[in-house]
Scaffold this motif. Structure first.
Motif, PDB file in Angstrom:
ATOM      1  N   UNK A  18     -17.088  31.420  -6.244  1.00  0.00           N
ATOM      2  CA  UNK A  18     -18.454  31.967  -6.315  1.00  0.00           C
ATOM      3  C   UNK A  18     -19.134  31.603  -7.629  1.00  0.00           C
ATOM      4  N   UNK A  19     -20.441  31.504  -7.552  1.00  0.00           N
ATOM      5  CA  UNK A  19     -21.253  31.193  -8.722  1.00  0.00           C
ATOM      6  C   UNK A  19     -21.570  32.478  -9.476  1.00  0.00           C
ATOM      7  N   UNK A  20     -21.544  32.420 -10.788  1.00  0.00           N
ATOM      8  CA  UNK A  20     -21.969  33.552 -11.623  1.00  0.00           C
ATOM      9  C   UNK A  20     -23.331  33.232 -12.223  1.00  0.00           C
ATOM     10  N   UNK A  21     -24.239  34.199 -12.150  1.00  0.00           N
ATOM     11  CA  UNK A  21     -25.597  34.007 -12.674  1.00  0.00           C
ATOM     12  C   UNK A  21     -26.004  35.194 -13.530  1.00  0.00           C
ATOM     13  N   UNK A  22     -26.939  34.940 -14.428  1.00  0.00           N
ATOM     14  CA  UNK A  22     -27.551  36.043 -15.146  1.00  0.00           C
ATOM     15  C   UNK A  22     -28.431  36.836 -14.180  1.00  0.00           C
ATOM     16  N   UNK A  23     -28.535  38.146 -14.427  1.00  0.00           N
ATOM     17  CA  UNK A  23     -29.376  39.002 -13.594  1.00  0.00           C
ATOM     18  C   UNK A  23     -30.156  39.960 -14.481  1.00  0.00           C
ATOM     19  N   UNK A  35     -27.585  40.851 -17.535  1.00  0.00           N
ATOM     20  CA  UNK A  35     -26.203  41.124 -17.181  1.00  0.00           C
ATOM     21  C   UNK A  35     -25.742  39.922 -16.348  1.00  0.00           C
ATOM     22  N   UNK A  36     -24.504  39.927 -15.886  1.00  0.00           N
ATOM     23  CA  UNK A  36     -24.031  38.836 -15.044  1.00  0.00           C
ATOM     24  C   UNK A  36     -23.724  39.359 -13.652  1.00  0.00           C
ATOM     25  N   UNK A  37     -23.863  38.477 -12.681  1.00  0.00           N
ATOM     26  CA  UNK A  37     -23.663  38.836 -11.277  1.00  0.00           C
ATOM     27  C   UNK A  37     -22.898  37.703 -10.601  1.00  0.00           C
ATOM     28  N   UNK A  38     -21.931  38.063  -9.766  1.00  0.00           N
ATOM     29  CA  UNK A  38     -21.238  37.074  -8.946  1.00  0.00           C
ATOM     30  C   UNK A  38     -21.969  36.944  -7.622  1.00  0.00           C
ATOM     31  N   UNK A  65     -34.206  37.244 -13.069  1.00  0.00           N
ATOM     32  CA  UNK A  65     -33.097  36.293 -13.032  1.00  0.00           C
ATOM     33  C   UNK A  65     -32.058  36.845 -12.064  1.00  0.00           C
ATOM     34  N   UNK A  66     -31.527  35.974 -11.199  1.00  0.00           N
ATOM     35  CA  UNK A  66     -30.560  36.430 -10.211  1.00  0.00           C
ATOM     36  C   UNK A  66     -29.971  35.255  -9.453  1.00  0.00           C
ATOM     37  N   UNK A  94     -25.047  25.717 -11.834  1.00  0.00           N
ATOM     38  CA  UNK A  94     -23.811  25.953 -12.589  1.00  0.00           C
ATOM     39  C   UNK A  94     -23.783  27.382 -13.104  1.00  0.00           C
ATOM     40  N   UNK A  95     -22.612  27.852 -13.476  1.00  0.00           N
ATOM     41  CA  UNK A  95     -22.452  29.229 -13.911  1.00  0.00           C
ATOM     42  C   UNK A  95     -23.355  29.561 -15.099  1.00  0.00           C
ATOM     43  N   UNK A  96     -24.075  30.663 -14.962  1.00  0.00           N
ATOM     44  CA  UNK A  96     -24.922  31.205 -16.034  1.00  0.00           C
ATOM     45  C   UNK A  96     -25.915  30.179 -16.569  1.00  0.00           C
TER      46      UNK A  96
END
Length: 200
Positions: A18-23, A35-38, A65-66, A94-96
Motif C-alpha cells: 500500500x501507498x502511504x500519503x500525507x493527510x 499526518x500519514x495515511x495508508x 492532502x490525502x 511514491x510514498x509521502x
C-alpha cells in the motif's frame, strides 16, 4: 538480462504494498497539519489539492492532502456568475510525495463560450461568459436553493471528484437551457468537497 529481471521484480513487488500519503485539511491561510495515511488498494496516488471559492470579491481556500484514485487527479473551475470555485490538484505515485501544496488556479479571462445562468433572474435566462478552461455548461437543482446554471471545465464533469455533484454537463453555447434535475449540494461547498476526498 538478470539486472532487468531483478528490476522488474522489484517494481512489481513495490506496487503490491500500500501507498502511504500525507493527510490533512486546512482552510484559509492556516497551515495544513500533516499526518500519514495508508491508502486503500484502489488509491494509487497521493494527492494535494487547493480549492478556492470566490464570491463578492472575497476568496476562501481549502487545502487537502490525502490518498486518491486516478480519476480524482483533476483541475478546473465552475462558475455560476455569482460565485466561482476552482480546483487545482497535483498527484504523485511514491510514498509521502504529496508534501507540496499547489497554488489556487489564477484568474482567467473569458474564452468565448457562453452558458445560461440564474444569477440575475429566477428564470435562468441570463447569459454568462465562461473563463479559462470552462468549456461546458452545467445545470443542477439544489435543495433550498433551486436551479443553478453556469460554466464548468470538462475535467470536473468527467472526474469523480465533482461529477456526481454537477447534475448535467453539455457542450455548445447556451446548451444548458433545459430544466434537468441534479441531487447534490456538494459543488457549492468546499468543506464537503474536502470530505469527499478524505473519506471515499
Amino acid at each position: 538480462m538478470k539486472l532487468v529481471t531483478i528490476a522488474l521484480t522489484c517494481a512489481l513487488i513495490s506496487k503490491a504494498y500500500p501507498l502511504d500519503c500525507f493527510e490533512c485539511v486546512a482552510t484559509g491561510t492556516g497551515p495544513c497539519s500533516q499526518t500519514t495515511k495508508t491508502c486503500q488498494g484502489n488509491q494509487t496516488k497521493c494527492a494535494s489539492f487547493t480549492a478556492a471559492f470566490t464570491e463578492g470579491g472575497i476568496q476562501n481556500t481549502t487545502k487537502v492532502k490525502t490518498c486518491a484514485i486516478p480519476a480524482q487527479c483533476i483541475s478546473g473551475s465552475f462558475n455560476t456568475g455569482i460565485s466561482m470555485t476552482t480546483v487545482q490538484t497535483q498527484c504523485c505515485e511514491s510514498n509521502l510525495c504529496n508534501s507540496q501544496e499547489p497554488p489556487a488556479l489564477p484568474e482567467s479571462s473569458t474564452n468565448g463560450k457562453k452558458c445560461f445562468t440564474c444569477a440575475a433572474d429566477d428564470n435562468c435566462t441570463s447569459t454568462l461568459e465562461c473563463k479559462g478552461s470552462e468549456d461546458r455548461c452545467f445545470m443542477v437543482t439544489l435543495p433550498a436553493v433551486g436551479m443553478v446554471k453556469g460554466c464548468v471545465s470538462q475535467s470536473l464533469c468527467s472526474g469523480s471528484l465533482i461529477a456526481a455533484a454537477i447534475g448535467d454537463c453539455c457542450e455548445g453555447n447556451l446548451c444548458n437551457n433545459a430544466l434537468r434535475i441534479g441531487q447534490s449540494i456538494l459543488f457549492l461547498l468546499l468543506v464537503p468537497l474536502a470530505s469527499f476526498f478524505l473519506f471515499n
